[in-house]
Design a protein around this motif. Structure first.
Motif, PDB file in Angstrom:
ATOM      1  N   SER A  40      -2.249  -4.637  15.199  1.00  0.00           N
ATOM      2  CA  SER A  40      -2.608  -3.351  14.615  1.00  0.00           C
ATOM      3  C   SER A  40      -2.322  -2.195  15.557  1.00  0.00           C
ATOM      4  O   SER A  40      -2.328  -1.032  15.141  1.00  0.00           O
ATOM      5  CB  SER A  40      -4.093  -3.339  14.267  1.00  0.00           C
ATOM      6  OG  SER A  40      -4.881  -3.403  15.453  1.00  0.00           O
ATOM      7  N   GLY A  41      -2.104  -2.507  16.837  1.00  0.00           N
ATOM      8  CA  GLY A  41      -1.988  -1.462  17.837  1.00  0.00           C
ATOM      9  C   GLY A  41      -3.314  -1.143  18.493  1.00  0.00           C
ATOM     10  O   GLY A  41      -3.375  -0.282  19.374  1.00  0.00           O
ATOM     11  N   LEU A  66       2.848  -9.175  12.902  1.00  0.00           N
ATOM     12  CA  LEU A  66       2.664  -8.688  11.536  1.00  0.00           C
ATOM     13  C   LEU A  66       1.670  -7.536  11.559  1.00  0.00           C
ATOM     14  O   LEU A  66       0.573  -7.663  12.123  1.00  0.00           O
ATOM     15  CB  LEU A  66       2.144  -9.810  10.631  1.00  0.00           C
ATOM     16  CG  LEU A  66       1.696  -9.410   9.216  1.00  0.00           C
ATOM     17  CD1 LEU A  66       2.863  -8.835   8.421  1.00  0.00           C
ATOM     18  CD2 LEU A  66       1.089 -10.615   8.489  1.00  0.00           C
ATOM     19  N   HIS A  67       2.048  -6.413  10.961  1.00  0.00           N
ATOM     20  CA  HIS A  67       1.141  -5.276  10.847  1.00  0.00           C
ATOM     21  C   HIS A  67       0.977  -4.915   9.380  1.00  0.00           C
ATOM     22  O   HIS A  67       1.965  -4.702   8.678  1.00  0.00           O
ATOM     23  CB  HIS A  67       1.694  -4.067  11.610  1.00  0.00           C
ATOM     24  CG  HIS A  67       0.788  -2.872  11.521  1.00  0.00           C
ATOM     25  ND1 HIS A  67       1.253  -1.576  11.466  1.00  0.00           N
ATOM     26  CD2 HIS A  67      -0.578  -2.772  11.456  1.00  0.00           C
ATOM     27  CE1 HIS A  67       0.239  -0.734  11.395  1.00  0.00           C
ATOM     28  NE2 HIS A  67      -0.880  -1.426  11.376  1.00  0.00           N
ATOM     29  N   GLY A  71      -0.848   3.177   5.712  1.00  0.00           N
ATOM     30  CA  GLY A  71      -0.330   4.514   5.486  1.00  0.00           C
ATOM     31  C   GLY A  71      -1.283   5.594   5.955  1.00  0.00           C
ATOM     32  O   GLY A  71      -0.942   6.777   5.950  1.00  0.00           O
ATOM     33  N   HIS A  72      -2.493   5.176   6.357  1.00  0.00           N
ATOM     34  CA  HIS A  72      -3.487   6.117   6.860  1.00  0.00           C
ATOM     35  C   HIS A  72      -3.817   5.831   8.320  1.00  0.00           C
ATOM     36  O   HIS A  72      -4.914   6.123   8.795  1.00  0.00           O
ATOM     37  CB  HIS A  72      -4.774   6.040   6.024  1.00  0.00           C
ATOM     38  CG  HIS A  72      -4.616   6.619   4.656  1.00  0.00           C
ATOM     39  ND1 HIS A  72      -5.589   6.474   3.678  1.00  0.00           N
ATOM     40  CD2 HIS A  72      -3.625   7.332   4.074  1.00  0.00           C
ATOM     41  CE1 HIS A  72      -5.181   7.074   2.565  1.00  0.00           C
ATOM     42  NE2 HIS A  72      -3.996   7.592   2.791  1.00  0.00           N
ATOM     43  N   ASN A  73      -2.867   5.248   9.033  1.00  0.00           N
ATOM     44  CA  ASN A  73      -3.067   4.943  10.440  1.00  0.00           C
ATOM     45  C   ASN A  73      -2.968   6.210  11.281  1.00  0.00           C
ATOM     46  O   ASN A  73      -2.322   7.188  10.894  1.00  0.00           O
ATOM     47  CB  ASN A  73      -2.014   3.940  10.924  1.00  0.00           C
ATOM     48  CG  ASN A  73      -2.106   2.617  10.200  1.00  0.00           C
ATOM     49  OD1 ASN A  73      -2.960   1.798  10.481  1.00  0.00           O
ATOM     50  ND2 ASN A  73      -1.212   2.417   9.240  1.00  0.00           N
ATOM     51  N   ARG A  81       2.652   1.241  18.667  1.00  0.00           N
ATOM     52  CA  ARG A  81       3.131  -0.038  18.116  1.00  0.00           C
ATOM     53  C   ARG A  81       4.643  -0.163  18.252  1.00  0.00           C
ATOM     54  O   ARG A  81       5.156  -1.175  18.741  1.00  0.00           O
ATOM     55  CB  ARG A  81       2.733  -0.132  16.633  1.00  0.00           C
ATOM     56  CG  ARG A  81       3.190  -1.394  15.917  1.00  0.00           C
ATOM     57  CD  ARG A  81       3.209  -1.199  14.410  1.00  0.00           C
ATOM     58  NE  ARG A  81       4.307  -0.312  13.998  1.00  0.00           N
ATOM     59  CZ  ARG A  81       4.531   0.075  12.750  1.00  0.00           C
ATOM     60  NH1 ARG A  81       3.711  -0.323  11.780  1.00  0.00           N
ATOM     61  NH2 ARG A  81       5.544   0.868  12.464  1.00  0.00           N
ATOM     62  N   ASP A  82       5.354   0.867  17.823  1.00  0.00           N
ATOM     63  CA  ASP A  82       6.812   0.809  17.850  1.00  0.00           C
ATOM     64  C   ASP A  82       7.356   0.767  19.278  1.00  0.00           C
ATOM     65  O   ASP A  82       8.354   0.106  19.563  1.00  0.00           O
ATOM     66  CB  ASP A  82       7.399   2.007  17.101  1.00  0.00           C
ATOM     67  CG  ASP A  82       7.088   1.962  15.603  1.00  0.00           C
ATOM     68  OD1 ASP A  82       6.747   0.871  15.104  1.00  0.00           O
ATOM     69  OD2 ASP A  82       7.178   3.020  14.943  1.00  0.00           O
ATOM     70  N   ARG A  83       6.681   1.460  20.201  1.00  0.00           N
ATOM     71  CA  ARG A  83       7.125   1.451  21.600  1.00  0.00           C
ATOM     72  C   ARG A  83       6.954   0.072  22.222  1.00  0.00           C
ATOM     73  O   ARG A  83       7.855  -0.426  22.922  1.00  0.00           O
ATOM     74  CB  ARG A  83       6.337   2.494  22.400  1.00  0.00           C
ATOM     75  CG  ARG A  83       6.675   2.506  23.885  1.00  0.00           C
ATOM     76  CD  ARG A  83       6.068   3.713  24.579  1.00  0.00           C
ATOM     77  NE  ARG A  83       4.617   3.737  24.497  1.00  0.00           N
ATOM     78  CZ  ARG A  83       3.810   3.052  25.315  1.00  0.00           C
ATOM     79  NH1 ARG A  83       4.331   2.284  26.265  1.00  0.00           N
ATOM     80  NH2 ARG A  83       2.495   3.155  25.191  1.00  0.00           N
TER      81      ARG A  83
END
Length: 305
Positions: A40-41, A66-67, A71-73, A81-83
């Motif tokens: 989830s980060g 898996l995340h 849409g409300h993160n 997360r992406d980094r």
């Protein structure tokens, strides 16, 4: 007879927790064909990923992440997360709640929270994998329903949890047997506390999203919690937005995750703050757990993590 520790290497508390978690992760990878790690980060999933990378180093992580994206993160969490995925060359699968809403398979709930809408995308992503073991960062100290759960927690063919099907786990022996169509949720951090997690973050220098540390942010108060305004519909009429120095103890939807007043900008300051606190992180900051005494257990029975 005198017993001495001379010549022995005694493991610290964190060493013991780390060794147990690494053992669980390796045991799962060896026993199951297609594991996946929920990411989830948040701080717990960040520590779990750190442990998994350690468990298989120098080899690459043998399973994907898996995340379930509501849409409300918090934007800071998605950037983090992406980094992390890019830095470690990881495989990431995203199950987007918005896709289900756009297709008409799910509908927005009153109040704007999408937290309860995560269950169907999660179960669909597990079935599509198909994944037979799913790592989660749940800890027994967080909440009463999570305290009931074993390290290996079986789910039926519908992804549902039955507390009566919990299996004994004596001498760190884990039973992952399941029939086709079922899967097992695996919790390597079961025996950790929030303080343990932060002390490990300090020792291992684990990177986290910036929202875990004190920063000035626009928030408004609802039911005694400081919530962030956002696309989910807050604030409502009569709820005043103001800027405060806050941080987050846990990561979830902007619609249900409350900030706490804090001046803690470093890991050491966060640890000191947690040590003095008498409220669990979810009890203090998660509106979705206040719906009823059994709110979390009801969602877990339906397939939620």
């Amino acid at each position: 007879m005198t017993i001495t520790t001379e010549g022995l290497h005694l493991l610290s508390h964190l060493d013991t927790l780390e060794a147990e978690a690494v053992h669980i992760i390796r045991e799962t990878a060896g026993e199951f064909e297609r594991p996946v790690l929920l990411f989830s980060g948040g701080k717990d999933s960040a520590v779990m990923l750190h442990l998994a990378l350690k468990a298989f180093a120098p080899a690459p992580l043998p399973f994907p992440l898996l995340h379930v994206d509501t849409g409300h993160n918090f934007p800071e969490v998605i950037r983090y997360r992406d980094r992390i995925v890019a830095e470690h060359g990881l495989r990431l699968r995203v199950a987007a709640v918005q896709d289900y809403i756009d297709r008409g398979d799910l509908a927005e709930t009153p109040g704007g929270s999408r937290n309860q809408l995560q269950t169907v995308p999660l179960l669909d992503a597990i079935a599509a994998g198909p994944f037979d073991a799913v790592f989660g960062g749940g800890r027994r100290d967080e909440e009463k329903a999570r305290a009931k759960e074993r390290v290996f927690s079986p789910r039926d063919e519908f992804g549902m949890w039955d507390p009566r099907r919990q299996r004994p786990e004596l001498w760190n022996l884990y039973n992952g047997r399941h029939i086709p169509g079922e899967h097992v949720r695996v919790f390597p951090l079961s025996n950790w506390t929030e303080l343990d997690v932060w002390q490990y973050i300090a020792r291992e220098d684990v990177a986290l999203p910036s929202i875990y540390y004190a920063h000035r942010r626009e928030v408004f108060q609802r039911r005694g919690m400081w919530l962030a305004p956002g696309p989910w519909g807050g604030p409502r009429p009569g709820e005043t937005v103001r800027e405060r120095l806050v941080r987050y103890r846990t990561v979830g939807d902007m619609s249900c995750t409350g900030a706490v007043d804090s001046a803690a900008t470093t890991v050491a300051e966060v640890i000191a703050e947690i040590t003095a606190s008498r409220l669990t992180e979810r009890g203090a900051t998660r509106a979705d757990d206040r719906a009823s005494e059994a709110a979390m257990e009801d969602r877990k029975r339906e397939g939620y993590f």
